[in-house]
Design a protein around this motif. Structure first.
Motif, PDB file in Angstrom:
ATOM      1  N   ASP A  44      48.133  13.447  27.685  1.00  0.00           N
ATOM      2  CA  ASP A  44      49.022  13.000  28.757  1.00  0.00           C
ATOM      3  C   ASP A  44      48.412  11.823  29.509  1.00  0.00           C
ATOM      4  O   ASP A  44      48.696  11.579  30.674  1.00  0.00           O
ATOM      5  CB  ASP A  44      49.275  14.176  29.714  1.00  0.00           C
ATOM      6  CG  ASP A  44      50.304  13.859  30.799  1.00  0.00           C
ATOM      7  OD1 ASP A  44      51.320  13.204  30.480  1.00  0.00           O
ATOM      8  OD2 ASP A  44      50.076  14.239  31.962  1.00  0.00           O
ATOM      9  N   LEU A  45      47.574  11.049  28.835  1.00  0.00           N
ATOM     10  CA  LEU A  45      46.793   9.996  29.483  1.00  0.00           C
ATOM     11  C   LEU A  45      47.602   8.717  29.671  1.00  0.00           C
ATOM     12  O   LEU A  45      48.148   8.169  28.720  1.00  0.00           O
ATOM     13  CB  LEU A  45      45.546   9.706  28.651  1.00  0.00           C
ATOM     14  CG  LEU A  45      44.398   8.983  29.345  1.00  0.00           C
ATOM     15  CD1 LEU A  45      43.806   9.853  30.446  1.00  0.00           C
ATOM     16  CD2 LEU A  45      43.314   8.620  28.329  1.00  0.00           C
ATOM     17  N   ARG A  46      47.673   8.247  30.913  1.00  0.00           N
ATOM     18  CA  ARG A  46      48.276   6.949  31.217  1.00  0.00           C
ATOM     19  C   ARG A  46      47.158   5.935  31.431  1.00  0.00           C
ATOM     20  O   ARG A  46      46.020   6.295  31.703  1.00  0.00           O
ATOM     21  CB  ARG A  46      49.140   7.020  32.485  1.00  0.00           C
ATOM     22  CG  ARG A  46      50.361   7.844  32.367  1.00  0.00           C
ATOM     23  CD  ARG A  46      51.415   7.594  33.441  1.00  0.00           C
ATOM     24  NE  ARG A  46      50.949   7.206  34.756  1.00  0.00           N
ATOM     25  CZ  ARG A  46      51.739   7.148  35.834  1.00  0.00           C
ATOM     26  NH1 ARG A  46      53.024   7.506  35.726  1.00  0.00           N
ATOM     27  NH2 ARG A  46      51.281   6.771  37.004  1.00  0.00           N
ATOM     28  N   ILE A 106      44.252  -3.126  32.661  1.00  0.00           N
ATOM     29  CA  ILE A 106      44.087  -1.788  33.221  1.00  0.00           C
ATOM     30  C   ILE A 106      43.829  -1.871  34.717  1.00  0.00           C
ATOM     31  O   ILE A 106      44.366  -1.081  35.509  1.00  0.00           O
ATOM     32  CB  ILE A 106      42.949  -1.033  32.503  1.00  0.00           C
ATOM     33  CG1 ILE A 106      43.363  -0.707  31.060  1.00  0.00           C
ATOM     34  CG2 ILE A 106      42.575   0.258  33.254  1.00  0.00           C
ATOM     35  CD1 ILE A 106      42.301   0.010  30.245  1.00  0.00           C
ATOM     36  N   ASN A 107      43.038  -2.853  35.111  1.00  0.00           N
ATOM     37  CA  ASN A 107      42.722  -3.033  36.525  1.00  0.00           C
ATOM     38  C   ASN A 107      43.971  -3.287  37.368  1.00  0.00           C
ATOM     39  O   ASN A 107      44.045  -2.879  38.533  1.00  0.00           O
ATOM     40  CB  ASN A 107      41.743  -4.200  36.682  1.00  0.00           C
ATOM     41  CG  ASN A 107      41.330  -4.434  38.117  1.00  0.00           C
ATOM     42  OD1 ASN A 107      41.492  -5.523  38.661  1.00  0.00           O
ATOM     43  ND2 ASN A 107      40.787  -3.416  38.755  1.00  0.00           N
ATOM     44  N   LEU A 342      48.119   0.002  22.101  1.00  0.00           N
ATOM     45  CA  LEU A 342      47.704   1.255  22.722  1.00  0.00           C
ATOM     46  C   LEU A 342      48.876   2.209  22.920  1.00  0.00           C
ATOM     47  O   LEU A 342      48.696   3.432  22.980  1.00  0.00           O
ATOM     48  CB  LEU A 342      47.041   0.996  24.086  1.00  0.00           C
ATOM     49  CG  LEU A 342      45.629   0.427  24.102  1.00  0.00           C
ATOM     50  CD1 LEU A 342      45.172   0.187  25.531  1.00  0.00           C
ATOM     51  CD2 LEU A 342      44.655   1.360  23.391  1.00  0.00           C
ATOM     52  N   PHE A 343      50.083   1.671  23.009  1.00  0.00           N
ATOM     53  CA  PHE A 343      51.246   2.496  23.316  1.00  0.00           C
ATOM     54  C   PHE A 343      52.064   2.850  22.078  1.00  0.00           C
ATOM     55  O   PHE A 343      53.135   3.443  22.186  1.00  0.00           O
ATOM     56  CB  PHE A 343      52.121   1.770  24.344  1.00  0.00           C
ATOM     57  CG  PHE A 343      51.363   1.353  25.571  1.00  0.00           C
ATOM     58  CD1 PHE A 343      51.059   2.276  26.560  1.00  0.00           C
ATOM     59  CD2 PHE A 343      50.901   0.047  25.720  1.00  0.00           C
ATOM     60  CE1 PHE A 343      50.327   1.911  27.678  1.00  0.00           C
ATOM     61  CE2 PHE A 343      50.168  -0.330  26.837  1.00  0.00           C
ATOM     62  CZ  PHE A 343      49.877   0.599  27.818  1.00  0.00           C
ATOM     63  N   LEU A 344      51.540   2.478  20.917  1.00  0.00           N
ATOM     64  CA  LEU A 344      52.257   2.734  19.667  1.00  0.00           C
ATOM     65  C   LEU A 344      51.522   3.752  18.814  1.00  0.00           C
ATOM     66  O   LEU A 344      50.287   3.753  18.765  1.00  0.00           O
ATOM     67  CB  LEU A 344      52.393   1.442  18.860  1.00  0.00           C
ATOM     68  CG  LEU A 344      53.193   0.296  19.484  1.00  0.00           C
ATOM     69  CD1 LEU A 344      53.082  -0.957  18.607  1.00  0.00           C
ATOM     70  CD2 LEU A 344      54.652   0.683  19.659  1.00  0.00           C
ATOM     71  N   ASP A 366      56.433   4.600  33.684  1.00  0.00           N
ATOM     72  CA  ASP A 366      55.864   5.879  34.109  1.00  0.00           C
ATOM     73  C   ASP A 366      55.796   6.890  32.969  1.00  0.00           C
ATOM     74  O   ASP A 366      54.932   7.770  32.962  1.00  0.00           O
ATOM     75  CB  ASP A 366      56.701   6.466  35.257  1.00  0.00           C
ATOM     76  CG  ASP A 366      56.496   5.727  36.567  1.00  0.00           C
ATOM     77  OD1 ASP A 366      55.567   4.899  36.642  1.00  0.00           O
ATOM     78  OD2 ASP A 366      57.270   5.978  37.515  1.00  0.00           O
ATOM     79  N   SER A 367      56.704   6.767  32.013  1.00  0.00           N
ATOM     80  CA  SER A 367      56.749   7.747  30.918  1.00  0.00           C
ATOM     81  C   SER A 367      55.828   7.371  29.754  1.00  0.00           C
ATOM     82  O   SER A 367      55.648   8.170  28.838  1.00  0.00           O
ATOM     83  CB  SER A 367      58.179   7.908  30.410  1.00  0.00           C
ATOM     84  OG  SER A 367      58.661   6.673  29.883  1.00  0.00           O
ATOM     85  N   ASP A 368      55.244   6.179  29.761  1.00  0.00           N
ATOM     86  CA  ASP A 368      54.365   5.765  28.666  1.00  0.00           C
ATOM     87  C   ASP A 368      53.003   6.428  28.768  1.00  0.00           C
ATOM     88  O   ASP A 368      52.438   6.572  29.868  1.00  0.00           O
ATOM     89  CB  ASP A 368      54.171   4.244  28.668  1.00  0.00           C
ATOM     90  CG  ASP A 368      55.315   3.513  27.992  1.00  0.00           C
ATOM     91  OD1 ASP A 368      55.654   3.889  26.869  1.00  0.00           O
ATOM     92  OD2 ASP A 368      55.859   2.577  28.589  1.00  0.00           O
ATOM     93  N   ARG A 369      52.475   6.790  27.614  1.00  0.00           N
ATOM     94  CA  ARG A 369      51.129   7.352  27.527  1.00  0.00           C
ATOM     95  C   ARG A 369      50.335   6.555  26.489  1.00  0.00           C
ATOM     96  O   ARG A 369      50.914   5.925  25.595  1.00  0.00           O
ATOM     97  CB  ARG A 369      51.181   8.823  27.076  1.00  0.00           C
ATOM     98  CG  ARG A 369      51.983   9.730  28.013  1.00  0.00           C
ATOM     99  CD  ARG A 369      51.318   9.857  29.372  1.00  0.00           C
ATOM    100  NE  ARG A 369      52.041  10.765  30.265  1.00  0.00           N
ATOM    101  CZ  ARG A 369      52.960  10.380  31.132  1.00  0.00           C
ATOM    102  NH1 ARG A 369      53.316   9.103  31.216  1.00  0.00           N
ATOM    103  NH2 ARG A 369      53.538  11.260  31.931  1.00  0.00           N
ATOM    104  N   ILE A 370      49.026   6.550  26.610  1.00  0.00           N
ATOM    105  CA  ILE A 370      48.190   5.964  25.563  1.00  0.00           C
ATOM    106  C   ILE A 370      48.415   6.830  24.330  1.00  0.00           C
ATOM    107  O   ILE A 370      48.179   8.035  24.346  1.00  0.00           O
ATOM    108  CB  ILE A 370      46.723   5.943  25.956  1.00  0.00           C
ATOM    109  CG1 ILE A 370      46.512   5.041  27.180  1.00  0.00           C
ATOM    110  CG2 ILE A 370      45.851   5.469  24.804  1.00  0.00           C
ATOM    111  CD1 ILE A 370      45.099   5.025  27.719  1.00  0.00           C
ATOM    112  N   ASN A 371      48.876   6.214  23.255  1.00  0.00           N
ATOM    113  CA  ASN A 371      49.265   6.984  22.075  1.00  0.00           C
ATOM    114  C   ASN A 371      48.045   7.281  21.219  1.00  0.00           C
ATOM    115  O   ASN A 371      47.398   6.345  20.702  1.00  0.00           O
ATOM    116  CB  ASN A 371      50.310   6.209  21.258  1.00  0.00           C
ATOM    117  CG  ASN A 371      51.087   7.107  20.331  1.00  0.00           C
ATOM    118  OD1 ASN A 371      50.501   7.833  19.535  1.00  0.00           O
ATOM    119  ND2 ASN A 371      52.409   7.066  20.422  1.00  0.00           N
TER     120      ASN A 371
END
Length: 373
Positions: A44-46, A106-107, A342-344, A366-371
């Motif tokens: 569940d990592l953003r 990320i920052n 990272l999101f794919l 908000d719903s995206d996670r590191i895949n």
């Protein structure tokens, strides 16, 4: 009936997420993410959960030669500046203000992230394992313990320094903060495939063992971490592409005619580099799959391949210093494509991404996670 309703709701949620997602040329144009309590599960990592970033690798990640060779200044000044490592501009962990880097992306979403490298410095050359200990004595670059000339064998020494430094920083929570460690190494290994002094240390089998050992040590020594494995470039293509651009590539060869890459001297050597490049990628993929089948809630490995078709790239991707290292435009482009990936899921990552100076940056919602799949 209930199942149908649930599926419809999920489909609607997906469509809304897609419609909210956008791509921009500057990360500052991305909408901010809603604040939330950091995840306790890596599934569940953003990106805004990441508090610490580290990097391991060689001169590519160290930013060697990014600014190229400036012909507009006196030769002595241009020569000195061209040999700098512009670590603050490095695609994966550079923290210079305004630089297009994964750290800065990320920052933007997590202002409290720590570990960036900034500024520039003269390159420290490593030609053997002993240099690991010499180099660590004067390195002041926090979680960016990388040196020009490093091969996969040196990852263990780099990692020892990174771990000890992480533990020594008092204002970070080593146990509970989420971390990302970017690893890219292999360029010097590939070039050394024809070097009789250490060619036995850079075979795909040895390369895979060194990288796997580093990843294993990260898992056992660093809590709450995602390892971002980035494959090396197929350098055999570089010499074919840049050989006809001697005016662009100022330092392609030194006064002896040596390119600095022992395998680049003849077709047999280039073929060996191509073979090793494929072998390295296969080993990284095996490492990724190994941890896919051995998942935990606090550790994961993701894999970003570099199946670049350099014959289709413009010369702008390469540093004018040597046409071996990426230029500033090259690093900026790399930061964008690796960020976007990272999101794919692995199955949806582009096979042959093409260099594009107008590449856009994906804005996570908000719903995206590191895949991690």
């Amino acid at each position: 009936m209930v199942k149908s309703i649930i599926l419809n709701v999920l489909s609607l949620f997906t469509l809304v997420s897609i419609s909210l997602a956008k791509n921009v040329t500057d990360i500052k144009d991305c909408p901010a993410l809603s604040r939330r309590t950091p995840s306790v599960n890596i599934n569940d990592l953003r990106v805004d959960d990441i508090k610490i970033i580290g990097a391991l690798g060689d001169s590519v990640t160290a930013g060697f030669g990014i600014m190229g060779f400036d012909r507009t200044v006196p030769l002595s000044i241009a020569s000195q500046k061209s040999k700098l490592e512009y670590r603050g501009l490095s695609y994966s962990i550079g923290g210079d203000r305004g630089a297009g880097t994964m750290y800065n992306y990320i920052n933007y979403f997590q202002p409290e992230v720590f570990g960036a490298s900034v500024g520039s410095r003269l390159a420290g050359i490593c030609t053997g394992k002993i240099a690991i200990y010499i180099y660590s004595f004067y390195s002041l670059l926090l979680f960016f313990y990388i040196f020009t000339g490093a091969i996969a064998m040196n990852l263990d020494g780099e990692l020892d320094y990174l771990i000890s430094t992480m533990k020594s920083i008092k204002h970070i929570d080593f146990e509970d903060d989420w971390k990302m460690i970017n690893i890219q190494v292999g360029s010097n290994d590939m070039c050394g495939a024809c070097n009789t002094s250490y060619m036995d240390k850079v075979t795909p089998e040895k390369y895979g063992n060194y990288v796997d050992s580093a990843v294993d040590k990260i898992q056992s020594s660093i809590p709450k971490v995602i390892v971002n494995l980035i494959s090396s470039f197929d350098l055999s293509q570089l010499f074919e592409l840049t050989a006809t651009n001697s005016q662009y590539c100022v330092a392609r060869k030194d006064e002896t005619g040596d390119t600095g890459c022992s395998c680049a001297a003849n077709p047999e050597g280039l073929n060996k580099m191509k073979e090793f490049s494929k072998g390295y990628d296969q080993k990284l993929l095996e490492i990724y799959k190994k941890y896919q089948s051995n998942k935990s809630n606090s550790f994961a490995v993701v894999y970003q391949h570099c199946n670049f078709e350099f014959s289709k790239f413009s010369m702008e991707f390469f540093s004018t210093l040597d046409c071996f290292h990426p230029s500033l435009k090259g690093h900026t482009w790399l930061s964008k494509i690796f960020w976007n990936q990272l999101f794919l899921p692995q199955s949806q990552k582009p096979i042959h991404p093409l260099f594009n100076t107008e590449e856009t940056i994906y804005c996570p919602t908000d719903s995206d996670r590191i895949n991690i799949n």
